[in-house]
Design an enzyme around this catalytic site. Structure first.
Site: not given
Ligand code: ATR
Length: 280
Positions: A17, A62, A66, A153, A156
């Site tokens: 940034s 960041t 947030k 998941t 969500k």
């Molecule tokens: P961010 O703020 O970067 O969005 P987050 O809120 O932790 O971070 O969300 C990460 C996203 O990546 C979620 O949708 C997560 O899926 P889950 O809700 O099932 O945890 C997804 N994600 C992370 N690793 C993953 C993987 N190996 N395969 C599929 N989805 C993944």
């Protein structure tokens, strides 16, 4: 007097940034400085209060602050309220601090710069975390035909879709339900590509002419973009343009001037590629 801005995060060392905002300030002739500050967990409010007390005009926020910034702001823009997170704080003339979220609009502007049309298109988003929540309102404002969300998941994805269905046709799909469906725009909002992982996607998911966008960026194509290229995508892009786009919108909120993003994207892409080649 030189106006003071900063980015708060933890870790913050690798933040691009300051570099981006220096480009913008030079380009638009603004008298401002922009620094980065590592904030300890639990100390966001104190650090932000100190920053504004000493005359600071605005902050970018960041990971992982947030949500703290969302609570800190005295007022929120509608898109920040919808996003449930704040990436930009701006001191107002009445002394209060406004919270905004420019991540989604940064991505939309990047897609416009790339010449991608969203209106009337079938959009599929992978992931249902904070990053995806941040883009949904600006995305739905572009009036796509539909926005489907698929997430490891599933509940969500359902929660997110329910929270935004008043703004357009947005629904949660299971991975199994993707079979036989095709989309014009795919957006990867999972953090999976950080670990070189990808949700299992059907081979024929992309409609002819489909465009694929990864909200993550790296010097080399992400696994998602590699998948896209081998499955018939007409265009691919990573999130470098989104990063610079969200910065441009923050800059606009602070300075009421919109900087040119394309020269900054080009310069930073070149730097990233050169650095990567030097490391090989
Ligand atoms: P961010 O703020 O970067 O969005 P987050 O809120 O932790 O971070 O969300 C990460 C996203 O990546 C979620 O949708 C997560 O899926 P889950 O809700 O099932 O945890 C997804 N994600 C992370 N690793 C993953 C993987 N190996 N395969 C599929 N989805 C993944």
């Amino acid at each position: 007097m030189t106006d003071l801005y900063a980015v708060f995060g933890n870790p913050i060392n690798h933040s691009k940034s300051p570099h981006i905002h220096r480009h913008f300030a030079e380009q638009t002739g603004q008298d401002m400085t922009y620094t980065k500050q590592q904030v300890a967990p639990g100390e966001f409010d104190q650090a932000a209060t100190e920053f504004f007390d000493k005359g600071g005009k605005g902050l970018n926020i960041t990971v992982p602050f947030k949500l703290d910034a969302y609570s800190f702001a005295a007022r929120l823009t509608p898109r920040a309220r919808r996003a449930g997170a704040v990436n930009t704080l701006a001191l107002q003339t009445d002394g209060t601090v406004l919270g905004d979220n420019t991540d989604g609009i940064g991505m939309i502007h990047d897609m416009h710069n790339l010449g991608w049309e969203l209106r009337g298109k079938r959009v599929l988003i992978l992931g249902a975390g904070g990053a995806v929540r941040g883009i949904l309102q600006p995305l739905l404002e572009q009036e796509p035909q539909e926005v489907a969300i698929v997430n490891r998941t599933h509940h969500k994805a359902e929660q997110l879709a329910n929270g935004f269905h008043d703004l357009g046709d947005v629904r949660a799909l299971t991975l199994e339900a993707l079979a036989g469906q095709q989309f014009d725009i795919l957006i990867n909002g999972t953090s999976a590509s950080l670990h070189g992982e990808l949700p299992p996607l059907p081979d024929d998911l992309l409609a002819p002419g489909a465009c694929c966008y990864d909200m993550m960026y790296s010097a080399e194509p992400t696994v998602f973009l590699q998948w896209a290229q081998t499955h018939g995508a007409a265009a691919v892009a990573d999130g470098l343009g989104m990063l610079i786009g969200q910065a441009a919108e923050a800059f606009y909120l602070w300075r009421q001037i919109r900087p040119e993003v394309v020269p900054v994207i080009t310069a930073m892409r070149r730097q990233m590629t050169e650095k990567n080649q030097n490391h090989k």
